[in-house]
Design a protein around this motif. Sequence first.
Motif, PDB file in Angstrom:
ATOM      1  N   SER A 469      13.778 -10.603  -7.239  1.00  0.00           N
ATOM      2  CA  SER A 469      13.742 -11.972  -6.681  1.00  0.00           C
ATOM      3  C   SER A 469      14.225 -12.984  -7.727  1.00  0.00           C
ATOM      4  O   SER A 469      14.930 -13.936  -7.396  1.00  0.00           O
ATOM      5  N   ILE A 522       7.536 -23.756  -6.675  1.00  0.00           N
ATOM      6  CA  ILE A 522       6.701 -23.368  -5.523  1.00  0.00           C
ATOM      7  C   ILE A 522       6.235 -21.912  -5.641  1.00  0.00           C
ATOM      8  O   ILE A 522       5.034 -21.636  -5.558  1.00  0.00           O
ATOM      9  N   PRO A 523       7.158 -20.947  -5.872  1.00  0.00           N
ATOM     10  CA  PRO A 523       6.684 -19.556  -6.006  1.00  0.00           C
ATOM     11  C   PRO A 523       5.689 -19.398  -7.159  1.00  0.00           C
ATOM     12  O   PRO A 523       4.700 -18.659  -7.044  1.00  0.00           O
ATOM     13  N   LEU A 526       2.375 -20.717  -6.016  1.00  0.00           N
ATOM     14  CA  LEU A 526       1.770 -19.784  -5.054  1.00  0.00           C
ATOM     15  C   LEU A 526       1.184 -18.574  -5.778  1.00  0.00           C
ATOM     16  O   LEU A 526       0.035 -18.171  -5.528  1.00  0.00           O
ATOM     17  N   PHE A 548       3.843 -11.825  -3.820  1.00  0.00           N
ATOM     18  CA  PHE A 548       3.912 -13.022  -2.973  1.00  0.00           C
ATOM     19  C   PHE A 548       4.827 -14.092  -3.600  1.00  0.00           C
ATOM     20  O   PHE A 548       5.577 -14.763  -2.890  1.00  0.00           O
ATOM     21  N   GLY A 549       4.714 -14.239  -4.897  1.00  0.00           N
ATOM     22  CA  GLY A 549       5.602 -15.186  -5.593  1.00  0.00           C
ATOM     23  C   GLY A 549       7.057 -14.791  -5.399  1.00  0.00           C
ATOM     24  O   GLY A 549       7.917 -15.630  -5.122  1.00  0.00           O
ATOM     25  N   ALA A 552       8.194 -15.618  -1.919  1.00  0.00           N
ATOM     26  CA  ALA A 552       8.464 -17.061  -1.764  1.00  0.00           C
ATOM     27  C   ALA A 552       9.798 -17.418  -2.407  1.00  0.00           C
ATOM     28  O   ALA A 552      10.602 -18.179  -1.839  1.00  0.00           O
ATOM     29  N   ALA A 555      12.567 -16.192  -0.255  1.00  0.00           N
ATOM     30  CA  ALA A 555      12.776 -17.060   0.914  1.00  0.00           C
ATOM     31  C   ALA A 555      13.534 -18.325   0.516  1.00  0.00           C
ATOM     32  O   ALA A 555      14.486 -18.734   1.195  1.00  0.00           O
ATOM     33  N   GLU A 556      13.136 -18.909  -0.612  1.00  0.00           N
ATOM     34  CA  GLU A 556      13.856 -20.113  -1.109  1.00  0.00           C
ATOM     35  C   GLU A 556      15.330 -19.800  -1.328  1.00  0.00           C
ATOM     36  O   GLU A 556      16.211 -20.557  -0.926  1.00  0.00           O
TER      37      GLU A 556
END
Lengths: 577, 259
Positions: A469, A522-523, A526, A548-549, A552, A555-556
Amino acid sequence: MIAAFAYLLLNTWRNRLLSQLRRLRTPRYAIGFVLGLAYLWLLLGRHATTLPGRLHAAPAGVPASSPLEAIAPAFIALIVAGIWIFGGDMSALAFSEAEVSMLLTAPVPRRGLVIYKLAQSQIVILINVLIWTFILRRGISELPGALSAIAVWAMFTTLGLHRIGSALSRAARVEYRAAGSRPKWAAKAFVMIVAISIFSALIIAPLSELQGPDARNPFAFFKNILQFFESPGVKTALYPFHLLTAPSFARSAGDWGVAMLPALGIVLLHLWWVLRSDAAFEEAAAMASAEQAKRIAAIRGRRATTLDPEMKSGGRTIALASTGLPLIAILWKNAIAMRRTIKPGALLRLPILVLGGGAFVGWKSGDPSRVLFAAACFMAIMLPLIVIQVLRNDLRSDMMNLPLLKTLPLQGGDLVLAEVASGAVSMLVVQLVMFAIAGIALYTRPGVVHAPVGVVIGIAISLPVTLFSLDIAICTIINGSAVLFPGWIRLGPGGAGGVEVMGQSMLAMVASLLAFTLLLLIPGGLGAGIWFVLSASPAIATAVACVFGAAALGAESYFMMQALGHAFERAEPQQIA
Amino acid sequence: MSVGQSPRDPPGNYMIAVRELTKLYGSFKAVDSISFDVGPGEVLGLVGPNGAGKTSTLRCLAGIMRPSQGTVSIGRHDIQSDPVAAKRELAFIPDEPHLFDYLTVQEHLRFIARLYGVVDAEQRIPGLLAELELTDKLETLPGALSRGMKQKLAIACGLLHNPSVLILDEPLTGLDPAGIRKMRQTIADRARAGTAVVLSSHLLNLVEELCTKLFILRRGQCVEYGTFDEILARRPELAGRSLEDVFLTLTADGAQDRS
């Protein structure tokens, strides 16, 4: 002749500047320009205005030299050694197609053409002098800006002249060989052996005294390294390079004046060397230029990427089914490009150097596993950043083929996704290899307490997901810059130029890292929140937070890629020119 | 040739339908509100002097550039609102072949086959390579190909997925005489098989031989549009003159645009 060349250069750069200014009419470029100015001011200018530019001698108790000052001559020596050992850079002689047809056919003597190349290189050097002067004024140098700029100019000009001189020497060797002349191997070998012997004699003694890192005081090791560079033998061996860097680190105008004299002498010697060169300049330049035209950018002898101009057939291929997801074709194309353009020796140079250095330091400290672990982790973080700058198997290369790409039946978002994935997968592979080396080094360390199976499984799941990611996010930013600002980004294969153009690359990299940091907010928040909620079980908390990070961040990045896809669909070929 | 329908009408059964196409570069109008149609089997010759707006028009048709105003439909798919479906129908062969430096001849064709989902690619590729005399260059990279060979490879890539719309911008540039003859034959064969073709060229004999209708551009505007006979019927003063004379007269400064 000089007047004609000056006219050509001045008008070329004036028109180039005007066309860049005209781009600012586009809102995207105008916003980018304002943000860029703010970024430069925050990063460099703010400090430059607050520094008083004091001129005084070093006060008592202040070390004679900063770490950068001690290491800089070695850095310059490495660059010069690289130019000679790896064959220099023939792109220093390359002319554009228009220059080949108009200048090489004009009644201009060879020396005139060399002067033209030198004058042309000065513009790039001056831009980078400006950048480096700001960087040096961030607490490294206390000289007034003008003196710093002249010092940096002398250093970059010498390096630029050295690149051109080495390219001319190489061209001369090719010419002599073509003419059937035998090189004087015995004399050359003798001179090299004598030089290496003197250099080694001066280096080996202080090297044997270098202490390994101490677990109680890891900074002591770096102090040892600085002492190594300041030892009399090493200083003597690096003295010619020290003469070049000394003016940049002078502490007073008087020191600067004294240091500038030999530095200017070296510049003049280089100029004399280049102008007196008897190489077949026109032939070498025409050859380099033809290859440049073929490769769009200049050939980069021994660089990590770019198709070998002599390569005529593709060799082994990778199978591709004619049906299935169309965007796989883009990944396939980029994988083939990487296979054909990559020079493993050039890419492996850095990891071998770092891991080899790590092994040496580990041997000195008596704990090779720990040092190798640290070196591999360091490379896992650093190497992808280098790999992504060097490989360029994504939109930074493909934007040159915009008319072709735009006729393909692919959505812009899908194309950007495939291009981003191409770079991210390369980075991930490199990182996983480095972390595997780190893991093996850690597990083979005597007396290490092995982690429970659950923790190992957690790491095995969360590490690749997190890394991928992060890599996707970095590649999205880098590809985004090519789509949004094709007029500002260097498209095509990696650029030529050496250390004297490093300032621009550095600024671009820092800007990308800033964008990356914003993307992480944001990630990161989170992930931190999840970790805080599950912190009773740190291993599980870390794994879940990472996954989860990463989701996120993914997704971004995906939304960014879709937005970039729309921008790609609006991009037009004349924006690339 | 059928010109029963005016280009002002809806696209209908045409493979290419261009309506009020305008392309601006800043304040400069490269293409000024042009409209035309090309039906299956028709070959439209797009001619005009240098800087008339031919390449801008073709690039808008191929989806490389976005029209500033107006619409372009390819196979009844709007190139802006449904670009993927429209691009599946077309092939664009530019005057300067754009190829990937690091893919061999064969790999270029496999790449295109995957992108367009050519199911019978394995059967089609050998025939196409033979037709374009590229069979012995399978493993060659573009850098080692001559200008003409590169153009042939670009043509092969364009024809592999059997497009129903073929857009050609100076397709004969760089080809040898045998290649030119073969390319002429290929265009004619494709048109006979029902492909709609737009051909831009300065070679007026080629245009005269292959095109079923003409679109003459000058400074971005339509000077004439229709079959050669229709144009002569509208311009009786040009009767009995060659296409070259007609072209030079219509595109000369001071010539009247078609209203």
